[in-house]
Design a protein around this motif. Sequence first.
Motif, mmCIF file in Angstrom:
data_model
loop_
_atom_site.group_PDB
_atom_site.id
_atom_site.type_symbol
_atom_site.label_atom_id
_atom_site.label_comp_id
_atom_site.label_asym_id
_atom_site.label_seq_id
_atom_site.Cartn_x
_atom_site.Cartn_y
_atom_site.Cartn_z
ATOM 1 N N ARG A 6 0.837 -1.203 0.000
ATOM 2 C CA ARG A 6 0.000 0.000 0.000
ATOM 3 C C ARG A 6 0.867 1.246 0.000
ATOM 4 N N ARG A 7 1.908 1.246 0.809
ATOM 5 C CA ARG A 7 2.804 2.408 0.893
ATOM 6 C C ARG A 7 3.522 2.633 -0.436
ATOM 7 N N LEU A 8 3.933 1.578 -1.099
ATOM 8 C CA LEU A 8 4.574 1.714 -2.412
ATOM 9 C C LEU A 8 3.613 2.336 -3.430
ATOM 10 N N GLU A 10 1.012 4.235 -2.742
ATOM 11 C CA GLU A 10 0.783 5.628 -2.351
ATOM 12 C C GLU A 10 1.942 6.515 -2.794
ATOM 13 N N ARG A 11 3.172 6.010 -2.669
ATOM 14 C CA ARG A 11 4.339 6.777 -3.106
ATOM 15 C C ARG A 11 4.333 6.951 -4.622
ATOM 16 N N ALA A 12 3.947 5.910 -5.340
ATOM 17 C CA ALA A 12 3.871 6.001 -6.799
ATOM 18 C C ALA A 12 2.817 7.029 -7.218
ATOM 19 N N SER A 14 1.773 9.592 -5.473
ATOM 20 C CA SER A 14 2.300 10.908 -5.131
ATOM 21 C C SER A 14 3.302 11.391 -6.178
ATOM 22 N N ALA A 15 4.149 10.486 -6.655
ATOM 23 C CA ALA A 15 5.114 10.842 -7.703
ATOM 24 C C ALA A 15 4.401 11.212 -8.997
ATOM 25 N N ASP A 18 3.070 14.705 -8.578
ATOM 26 C CA ASP A 18 4.192 15.644 -8.757
ATOM 27 C C ASP A 18 4.499 15.841 -10.236
ATOM 28 N N THR A 52 -5.943 6.949 -5.375
ATOM 29 C CA THR A 52 -4.953 7.735 -4.636
ATOM 30 C C THR A 52 -4.437 8.884 -5.497
ATOM 31 N N GLY A 56 -4.975 12.827 -4.709
ATOM 32 C CA GLY A 56 -3.828 13.721 -4.645
ATOM 33 C C GLY A 56 -3.984 14.914 -5.570
#
Length: 87
Positions: A6-8, A10-12, A14-15, A18, A52, A56
């Motif tokens: 899940r964290r991976l 979410e980071r993807a 977010s990237a 960006d 996600t 974002g």
Amino acid sequence: MYAVARRLIERAASALVDTVIAVERALQLREEKIPLALTGGLLLEADLLRTTLLAGLEARADYFAPILLVHEPVAGAVRIAVEWIRR
């Protein structure tokens, strides 16, 4: 295990947010609302990544609208090419 995945994701997401914002700034788009098309297997089929990403964008860049999911991007590209040739 699921927490790490899940964290991976979410980071993807977010990237990707960006990146979308960086492209908008680089192109200096000054529209009140900017249409955005999302395509590709991950964005269309991976619900967590897509939701996600959309959350974002809504939180950080609410000027992207409408946001469309495009299932057949080649068809759209061909339509645009045909329109361009007819000019």
